[in-house]
Enzyme design. Structure first.
Site, PDB file in Angstrom:
ATOM      1  N   ASP A   1      85.791 -15.534 -46.818  1.00  0.00           N
ATOM      2  CA  ASP A   1      84.742 -15.452 -47.831  1.00  0.00           C
ATOM      3  C   ASP A   1      83.397 -14.862 -47.395  1.00  0.00           C
ATOM      4  OD1 ASP A   1      86.861 -17.009 -48.604  1.00  0.00           O
ATOM      5  OD2 ASP A   1      85.665 -18.598 -49.502  1.00  0.00           O
TER       6      ASP A   1
ATOM      7  N   GLU B   1      89.228 -27.579 -40.328  1.00  0.00           N
ATOM      8  CA  GLU B   1      89.329 -26.283 -41.016  1.00  0.00           C
ATOM      9  C   GLU B   1      89.023 -25.130 -40.059  1.00  0.00           C
ATOM     10  OE1 GLU B   1      86.708 -26.066 -44.374  1.00  0.00           O
ATOM     11  OE2 GLU B   1      87.654 -24.265 -45.182  1.00  0.00           O
TER      12      GLU B   1
HETATM   13  C1  GLC Z   1      88.246 -21.121 -48.199  1.00  0.00           C
HETATM   14  C2  GLC Z   1      88.765 -20.046 -47.260  1.00  0.00           C
HETATM   15  C3  GLC Z   1      90.041 -19.481 -47.824  1.00  0.00           C
HETATM   16  C4  GLC Z   1      91.042 -20.595 -48.061  1.00  0.00           C
HETATM   17  C5  GLC Z   1      90.450 -21.736 -48.887  1.00  0.00           C
HETATM   18  C6  GLC Z   1      91.335 -22.953 -48.907  1.00  0.00           C
HETATM   19  O1  GLC Z   1      87.889 -20.607 -49.424  1.00  0.00           O
HETATM   20  O2  GLC Z   1      87.811 -19.054 -47.040  1.00  0.00           O
HETATM   21  O3  GLC Z   1      90.581 -18.522 -46.973  1.00  0.00           O
HETATM   22  O4  GLC Z   1      92.175 -20.112 -48.678  1.00  0.00           O
HETATM   23  O5  GLC Z   1      89.225 -22.122 -48.345  1.00  0.00           O
HETATM   24  O6  GLC Z   1      91.631 -23.371 -47.612  1.00  0.00           O
END
Ligand code: GLC
Length: 422
Positions: free
Chosen positions: A167, A394
């Site tokens: 993102d 994460e």
């Molecule tokens: C965030 C990350 C994306 C991922 C999502 C759920 O938006 O940038 O890549 O798919 O989280 O984990």
């Protein structure tokens, strides 16, 4: 050498998946992301395959059940109640059932399908699942190549940073800065209820993300119109690398299942994709890959770890491997998403510095195939050590190894299980 993960750690990884399982789909993380995410599910399926093959196939089939008639596979499927997530279905207003977002994510699914298929113990189950998934995967790839390459350059484009899955990567700073944000309705973020603000995108970035959504909503989510109107149109390095390998993996499956029409199209996409990346994304002097801003018609200067996905795509070379070694030498844990000596490096903030288990997984696999198992081992060992020290987070701080962002994170657990299963 780092020892293999203990049986205890592997059990803990499985427990993360089971804890986030909502029957047919798995949440990336229960607090932060309470629905089904596209590329998360593909990686999560790899994790399921290590402990429950039929659950792995189900994960993918649930995702593809939400495919749009034009072939796009949405980046979020809003199963169940909207809960406290922003932006939820009331913001997207795509009029789908179940409700979905209106943009996509990196098409890693075909590669995961092939991975699981080739290792499957239950062959009957696997063959039946691949037969059902094959035309859907193909329709999604066709959507990318036909609708997201408006200038016929051989590279596909994203219309929103969220489509890259990375993102707030510095790759998007310049093109995002050009997105107008006038008259945005007031909104309240929910991500900051779970994660400290210095680990997430900024307010201004968020404004621009939402301004883009408004443009697409006004286009009625029609694919060609969205591409025509979007103030943000970028040939992202990661998405193109991931699609290139996915084309290759889908081609292998199409051959195996005798899908001749698919074979011809995929061969063509692989040839044009390779040329397109070479021409539009690769800096001929350094050999590094950078995103291309289609709205301004130029290759951007930003450098991120997405370039090393060239190994995953099967187009890595020694020049890139040397750059990777320098990149790794600058942090205690690799691979940082941005090089430590880059002015954009921010080791706490999401895709601007932290280490991510899924990119380590893909790049390590690619390096192994390229014949650099030394570097592959280094990346895999770092992922394991980070998880052992800090849990299934994460993302991780590349210098001190601290766990960052969400906890009990599914794809972090899944890639550990997948690597262990081989
Ligand atoms: C965030 C990350 C994306 C991922 C999502 C759920 O938006 O940038 O890549 O798919 O989280 O984990």
């Amino acid at each position: 050498m780092t020892p293999a993960p203990s049986p205890q750690l592997l059990r803990a990884a499985e427990a993360v998946l089971r804890g986030n399982d909502r029957g047919g789909y798995t949440l990336p993380s229960a607090d932060l992301y309470p629905f089904q995410w596209n590329w998360d599910s593909a990686f999560i399926a790899l994790g399921w395959a290590a402990c429950d093959e039929s659950r792995a196939w189900r994960e993918l089939e649930t995702l593809f059940a939400a495919q749009w008639p034009d072939g796009m596979v949405p980046h979020i499927v809003f199963h169940g109640r909207a809960g406290r997530y922003f932006p939820g279905p009331e913001v997207w207003r795509t009029e789908r059932e179940p409700p979905t977002s209106g943009i996509t994510q990196p098409p890693v699914a075909a590669s995961c399908v092939r991975w699981i298929f080739e290792r499957a113990r239950d062959r009957t189950l696997a063959e039946a699942a691949v037969k059902r998934l094959l035309p859907k995967l193909f329709a999604w790839h066709r959507w990318f190549h036909r609708l997201r390459d408006p200038e016929r350059l051989g590279v596909v484009h994203i219309v929103h940073p969220w489509e890259s899955g990375m993102d707030n990567s510095p790759a998007f700073d310049a093109p995002l800065a050009a997105v107008p944000v006038e008259d945005l309705e007031p909104y309240e973020r929910r991500d900051l209820e779970h994660v400290p603000p210095e680990q997430r995108p900024t307010r201004l970035e968020y404004d621009r993300y939402l301004a883009l959504l408004r443009v697409f909503r006004d286009c009625g989510w029609r694919a060609r119109e969205v591409v025509r109107q979007s103030p943000f149109l970028v040939a992202d390095v990661g998405v193109n690398m991931i699609l290139h390998r996915a084309d290759r993996d889908l081609l292998a499956l199409a051959r195996e299942f005798g899908a001749r029409e698919m074979v011809a199209a995929l061969e063509e996409w692989m040839a044009t994709g390779r040329q397109g990346m070479e021409r539009c994304l690769r800096d001929p002097e350094t050999g590094f890959y950078h995103p291309r801003d289609a709205r301004r018609g130029l290759r951007l200067a930003a450098s991120t770890h997405a370039a090393f996905l060239a190994f995953w795509a099967g187009i890595g070379d020694d020049l890139l491997a040397r750059r990777l070694e320098r990149w790794l030498a600058a942090t205690r844990f690799g691979l940082s998403s941005v090089a430590a000596d880059d002015p954009a490096f921010d080791p706490d903030r999401y895709w601007r510095g932290p280490v991510w288990a899924i990119t380590n997984f893909m790049i390590a696999q690619g390096l192994e195939e390229y014949g650099r198992s030394d570097l592959a081992r280094r990346l895999r060992a770092d992922t394991r050590v980070l998880i052992q020290r800090s849990g299934f987070r994460e993302y991780f701080h590349p210098q001190d190894g601290r766990g960052l962002g969400g906890r009990a994170f599914s794809w972090t657990a899944a890639v550990l299980l997948a690597e262990q299963a081989g």
